[in-house]
Design an enzyme around this catalytic site. Sequence first.
Site, short mmCIF file in Angstrom:
data_model
loop_
_atom_site.label_atom_id
_atom_site.label_comp_id
_atom_site.label_asym_id
_atom_site.label_seq_id
_atom_site.Cartn_x
_atom_site.Cartn_y
_atom_site.Cartn_z
N HIS A 54 0.84 -1.19 0.00
CA HIS A 54 0.00 0.00 0.00
C HIS A 54 0.88 1.25 0.00
O HIS A 54 2.11 1.16 0.17
CB HIS A 54 -0.95 0.01 1.21
CG HIS A 54 -0.27 0.07 2.53
ND1 HIS A 54 -0.09 -1.01 3.37
CD2 HIS A 54 0.32 1.12 3.17
CE1 HIS A 54 0.53 -0.64 4.46
NE2 HIS A 54 0.81 0.64 4.37
P1 TYD Z 1 -1.32 -2.77 7.56
O1 TYD Z 1 -1.02 -1.34 7.74
O2 TYD Z 1 -1.87 -3.20 6.23
O3 TYD Z 1 -0.02 -3.63 7.89
P2 TYD Z 1 1.34 -3.79 7.06
O4 TYD Z 1 1.60 -2.53 6.32
O5 TYD Z 1 2.37 -4.08 8.08
O6 TYD Z 1 1.16 -4.97 6.16
O7 TYD Z 1 -2.32 -3.22 8.72
C1 TYD Z 1 -2.62 -4.56 8.98
C2 TYD Z 1 -3.86 -4.61 9.85
O8 TYD Z 1 -3.61 -3.99 11.11
C3 TYD Z 1 -5.05 -3.90 9.23
O9 TYD Z 1 -6.20 -4.68 9.53
C4 TYD Z 1 -5.14 -2.60 9.97
C5 TYD Z 1 -4.51 -2.91 11.31
N1 TYD Z 1 -3.77 -1.76 11.84
C6 TYD Z 1 -4.34 -0.99 12.86
O10 TYD Z 1 -5.45 -1.27 13.34
N2 TYD Z 1 -3.64 0.08 13.34
C7 TYD Z 1 -2.42 0.43 12.85
O11 TYD Z 1 -1.82 1.42 13.32
C8 TYD Z 1 -1.85 -0.36 11.80
C9 TYD Z 1 -0.51 -0.03 11.22
C10 TYD Z 1 -2.57 -1.45 11.33
#
Ligand code: TYD
Length: 141
Positions: A54
Amino acid sequence: MNVNNCSTIELRKIQDGRDGCISVAEGRKQIPFDINRVYYIYDLHDKVALRGKHAHKHNEQVIFCVNGRFTLTLDDGRRQEEIVLDSPEKGIYMGVGVWHTMKDFSDNCILLVFASDPYDEQDYIRNYEDFKDYVGREAGI
Ligand code: TYD
């Protein structure tokens, strides 16, 4: 770095002899924004784990690998770069509009991320075609 809105950040490693080491990151000092959120990623035991995928519209981040190693891929819509992070002192600043993925995690890998904004799903671009459209619009293409 080759990719727009990204840079490396080197923290000092303060050696305390037999008592180990300490590295320090403060907002608006080593981290180039006010830190409003910190999260860490761990238990990365699955060899096919692929995180990120993303970009953000407003949130800026700095990512560290405080234990183990992993590969960070950065993409500004025009250029890509892969970086192996394997040192607790070395961080990568990722500004807005940077598509990033994390992969090839070592078993004991722990990622530490400092973010400029509280969590907001609306700030995410999670579809690569939407990302390409977004960076094209921002660049006035
Ligand atoms: P994501 O940001 O997509 O993780 P990464 O970039 O490490 O792959 O987030 C994964 C999941 O965690 C998604 O369901 C949202 C949740 N999340 C939160 O609730 N709060 C946060 O601060 C973050 C970073 C993720």
